[in-house]
Design a protein around this motif. Structure first.
Motif, PDB file in Angstrom:
ATOM      1  N   PRO A 115     -42.024-105.211  96.300  1.00  0.00           N
ATOM      2  CA  PRO A 115     -43.386-104.877  96.739  1.00  0.00           C
ATOM      3  C   PRO A 115     -44.259-104.349  95.608  1.00  0.00           C
ATOM      4  O   PRO A 115     -43.796-103.636  94.716  1.00  0.00           O
ATOM      5  N   LEU A 116     -45.533-104.713  95.650  1.00  0.00           N
ATOM      6  CA  LEU A 116     -46.500-104.195  94.697  1.00  0.00           C
ATOM      7  C   LEU A 116     -46.778-102.725  95.000  1.00  0.00           C
ATOM      8  O   LEU A 116     -46.520-102.251  96.114  1.00  0.00           O
ATOM      9  N   PRO A 117     -47.311-101.976  94.042  1.00  0.00           N
ATOM     10  CA  PRO A 117     -47.637-100.568  94.289  1.00  0.00           C
ATOM     11  C   PRO A 117     -48.532-100.404  95.515  1.00  0.00           C
ATOM     12  O   PRO A 117     -49.500-101.145  95.695  1.00  0.00           O
ATOM     13  N   GLY A 118     -48.191 -99.451  96.359  1.00  0.00           N
ATOM     14  CA  GLY A 118     -48.959 -99.198  97.575  1.00  0.00           C
ATOM     15  C   GLY A 118     -48.503 -99.979  98.782  1.00  0.00           C
ATOM     16  O   GLY A 118     -48.920 -99.686  99.908  1.00  0.00           O
ATOM     17  N   ILE A 119     -47.647-100.975  98.573  1.00  0.00           N
ATOM     18  CA  ILE A 119     -47.152-101.807  99.672  1.00  0.00           C
ATOM     19  C   ILE A 119     -45.772-101.317 100.112  1.00  0.00           C
ATOM     20  O   ILE A 119     -44.894-101.073  99.285  1.00  0.00           O
ATOM     21  N   ARG A 120     -45.595-101.178 101.409  1.00  0.00           N
ATOM     22  CA  ARG A 120     -44.276-100.881 101.964  1.00  0.00           C
ATOM     23  C   ARG A 120     -43.851-102.038 102.855  1.00  0.00           C
ATOM     24  O   ARG A 120     -44.680-102.615 103.577  1.00  0.00           O
ATOM     25  N   THR A 121     -42.585-102.397 102.798  1.00  0.00           N
ATOM     26  CA  THR A 121     -42.060-103.488 103.603  1.00  0.00           C
ATOM     27  C   THR A 121     -40.840-103.020 104.377  1.00  0.00           C
ATOM     28  O   THR A 121     -40.177-102.047 104.013  1.00  0.00           O
ATOM     29  N   ARG A 122     -40.549-103.736 105.455  1.00  0.00           N
ATOM     30  CA  ARG A 122     -39.327-103.504 106.205  1.00  0.00           C
ATOM     31  C   ARG A 122     -38.925-104.807 106.876  1.00  0.00           C
ATOM     32  O   ARG A 122     -39.754-105.692 107.096  1.00  0.00           O
ATOM     33  N   ILE A 123     -37.641-104.922 107.194  1.00  0.00           N
ATOM     34  CA  ILE A 123     -37.108-106.103 107.858  1.00  0.00           C
ATOM     35  C   ILE A 123     -36.744-105.735 109.292  1.00  0.00           C
ATOM     36  O   ILE A 123     -35.918-104.839 109.520  1.00  0.00           O
ATOM     37  N   ALA A 124     -37.381-106.389 110.246  1.00  0.00           N
ATOM     38  CA  ALA A 124     -37.069-106.174 111.657  1.00  0.00           C
ATOM     39  C   ALA A 124     -35.986-107.165 112.050  1.00  0.00           C
ATOM     40  O   ALA A 124     -36.274-108.304 112.428  1.00  0.00           O
ATOM     41  N   ALA A 125     -34.737-106.749 111.928  1.00  0.00           N
ATOM     42  CA  ALA A 125     -33.601-107.634 112.165  1.00  0.00           C
ATOM     43  C   ALA A 125     -32.799-107.166 113.372  1.00  0.00           C
ATOM     44  O   ALA A 125     -32.776-105.974 113.713  1.00  0.00           O
ATOM     45  N   GLU A 126     -32.147-108.105 114.013  1.00  0.00           N
ATOM     46  CA  GLU A 126     -31.238-107.762 115.090  1.00  0.00           C
ATOM     47  C   GLU A 126     -30.021-107.049 114.514  1.00  0.00           C
ATOM     48  O   GLU A 126     -29.683-107.231 113.343  1.00  0.00           O
ATOM     49  N   PRO A 127     -29.363-106.204 115.288  1.00  0.00           N
ATOM     50  CA  PRO A 127     -28.192-105.484 114.785  1.00  0.00           C
ATOM     51  C   PRO A 127     -27.164-106.424 114.164  1.00  0.00           C
ATOM     52  O   PRO A 127     -26.807-107.441 114.754  1.00  0.00           O
ATOM     53  N   GLY A 128     -26.756-106.091 112.963  1.00  0.00           N
ATOM     54  CA  GLY A 128     -25.759-106.886 112.262  1.00  0.00           C
ATOM     55  C   GLY A 128     -26.300-108.063 111.487  1.00  0.00           C
ATOM     56  O   GLY A 128     -25.564-108.703 110.731  1.00  0.00           O
ATOM     57  N   ALA A 129     -27.596-108.383 111.650  1.00  0.00           N
ATOM     58  CA  ALA A 129     -28.183-109.534 110.965  1.00  0.00           C
ATOM     59  C   ALA A 129     -28.720-109.119 109.598  1.00  0.00           C
ATOM     60  O   ALA A 129     -29.239-108.012 109.426  1.00  0.00           O
ATOM     61  N   GLU A 130     -28.603-110.007 108.629  1.00  0.00           N
ATOM     62  CA  GLU A 130     -29.098-109.730 107.287  1.00  0.00           C
ATOM     63  C   GLU A 130     -30.541-110.161 107.112  1.00  0.00           C
ATOM     64  O   GLU A 130     -31.217-109.723 106.174  1.00  0.00           O
ATOM     65  N   ILE A 131     -31.020-111.042 107.979  1.00  0.00           N
ATOM     66  CA  ILE A 131     -32.383-111.528 107.865  1.00  0.00           C
ATOM     67  C   ILE A 131     -33.147-111.217 109.139  1.00  0.00           C
ATOM     68  O   ILE A 131     -32.576-111.103 110.217  1.00  0.00           O
ATOM     69  N   GLY A 132     -34.463-111.046 108.985  1.00  0.00           N
ATOM     70  CA  GLY A 132     -35.320-110.751 110.128  1.00  0.00           C
ATOM     71  C   GLY A 132     -36.766-110.868 109.706  1.00  0.00           C
ATOM     72  O   GLY A 132     -37.085-111.221 108.563  1.00  0.00           O
ATOM     73  N   GLU A 133     -37.667-110.550 110.630  1.00  0.00           N
ATOM     74  CA  GLU A 133     -39.091-110.669 110.317  1.00  0.00           C
ATOM     75  C   GLU A 133     -39.508-109.632 109.283  1.00  0.00           C
ATOM     76  O   GLU A 133     -39.193-108.450 109.395  1.00  0.00           O
TER      77      GLU A 133
END
Length: 453
Positions: A278-296
């Motif tokens: 992420p660029l400065p000032g940007i925060r990210t998170r991954i909305a994943a199902e339990p146990g999943a490595e990928i998500g929105e």
């Protein structure tokens, strides 16, 4: 906002070159002042955004007047143009670059709308994305730091001037950092090779064509940085560019609604298939199902749009209950270094097959590693047994479907292999080179809005 036009870097006779026509900062400021005088007081104004000095003057003129600029795609059909003009309330104005006028006292403040860019409209009529001057400035400053972009650079690109990539980064970015701008008109390998730039922007289609012409690719070896965006850069193209130019291209991620939020860094560890941190000032998170490595991928920060024009319902739906923007893109984050990898769109690139959640992007990259595959697009189609089965649309010669299925199974987990391979003459793409998968499926699969990656 546009530091180059306030005298900070002096005046350059060749400050901006577009499709062979050159202007100094003084000439650009005068032409933009004439546009500003024409549109002053309007709710918004529109110009057909050709690759021209007129489009550059329109973008600057809107900022000088504090009036939102609505760039119209040159290839937009009558129905699309009518929708954009009606929805935005914009007056369509002609631009004569030879005219001159002083800049008005009024200018866009940080919170004022500066641009209204219309999304692709794959899930309905295009929506107007409102971007403020402050969001644009924050993004360009963050990218200048990430890419070590300065007035010493010459930026070269040939991208459309009605998208974030070509207009915001490729024009306003140059005018904020003070870098010289060379827009090649058409982004051909010959034009890129002849431009003599230090910083190059391109989409995967452009880079693929350059990599296919080694003598022109070699001319980019004197550059400082190559940047790819708007779609995933295939790993084979990444490796070819590295071999031919000596540069590992930096990839970045963004959308029309968010501008650029994640990027590789100049001088940093750049890996194919990743878009950096992420660029400065940007925060990210991954909305994943339990146990999943990928998500929105969800994010927040100062570069986000102020909303969809006249669509409070759509704006509200784009955010989570706690205020994070839903990108609609599926991603994974390396737990060790925070590097992001974009898998694809949630609506079409997240495949749920046999109980597994599979990203289409990694299968596409595996297929593209086969020497006889030129293009690939992977989708999930309904399947009574698996839920969805993996189908690969491939442009290839001299290889069979079973051979490609075995090739993928040998490179990835067996459950990620295509269950069906369909050979096609070409993968349909939009102006930025992104695959239009819904066309491959006859419109049954709809992608989300925005200029992903």
């Amino acid at each position: 906002m546009l530091t180059a036009l306030d005298g900070t870097y002096g005046d350059r006779a060749d400050a901006v070159r577009v499709a062979g026509r050159t202007a100094s900062y003084e000439e650009l400021l005068g032409a933009a002042g004439a546009v500003a005088a024409d549109v002053a007081g309007a709710p918004a104004f529109a110009v057909t955004a050709t690759a021209s000095l007129e489009t550059v003057a329109a973008a600057v003129g809107g900022l000088l007047a504090g009036v939102p600029f609505v760039p119209l795609p040159p290839d937009a059909g009558p129905a699309e143009r009518e929708h954009v003009l009606r929805d935005s309330g914009a007056v369509e104005v002609p631009v004569d670059f030879a005219r001159r006028a002083a800049a008005p006292a009024r200018a866009a403040g940080p919170g004022d709308p500066a641009l209204v860019l219309y999304t692709s409209g794959t899930t309905g009529p295009p929506k107007g994305v409102v971007l403020t001057a402050g969001a644009i400035a924050a993004d360009l400053d963050a990218l200048a730091g990430a890419w070590q972009w300065s007035a010493e650079d010459t930026l070269v690109h040939g991208l459309p001037l009605f998208h974030v990539h070509g207009l915001v980064l490729g024009v306003l970015g140059a005018l904020r950092t003070g870098s010289r701008l060379v827009h090649t008109g058409r982004p051909t390998p010959q034009a890129y090779a002849a431009a003599g730039g230090s910083l190059y922007f391109g989409v995967p289609t452009v880079w693929s064509r350059i990599a296919a012409e080694p003598e022109h690719a070699a001319a980019l070896s004197g550059a400082r940085l190559l940047v790819s965006g708007s779609a995933a850069l295939p790993a084979p193209v990444f490796r070819d560019l590295e071999r031919l130019t000596g540069h590992r291209p930096v990839e970045r991620y963004g959308m029309t609604e968010t501008l650029i939020t994640v990027s590789g860094r100049a001088g940093g560890d750049v890996r194919p298939g990743t878009v950096g941190t992420p660029l400065p000032g940007i925060r990210t998170r991954i909305a994943a199902e339990p146990g999943a490595e990928i998500g929105e991928l969800q994010l927040t920060g100062p570069t986000l749009f102020s909303g969809y024009l006249g669509r409070p319902d759509a704006t509200a739906a784009a955010y989570t209950a706690d205020g994070w923007f839903r990108t609609g893109d599926i991603a994974a984050v390396d737990p060790e270094d925070g590097v992001h990898r974009i898998v694809g769109r949630a609506s079409i690139d997240m495949i749920k097959s046999g109980g597994y959640r599979i990203g289409a992007g990694e299968i596409e990259n595996a297929l593209l590693d086969h020497p006889k595959v030129a293009e690939a697009a992977v989708v999930g189609v309904p399947d009574a047994d698996l839920g969805q089965r993996i189908v690969a649309f491939v442009v290839a010669d001299g290889v069979t479907g079973p051979e490609l299925t075995d090739f993928v199974a040998a490179h990835l987990s067996v459950h990620k292999r295509p269950r069906e391979v369909r050979f096609v003459p070409a993968i349909p793409r939009n102006a930025m080179g992104k695959p239009q998968k819904k066309l491959l499926l006859g419109g049954d699969a709809a992608a989300g809005s925005g200029e992903a990656r």
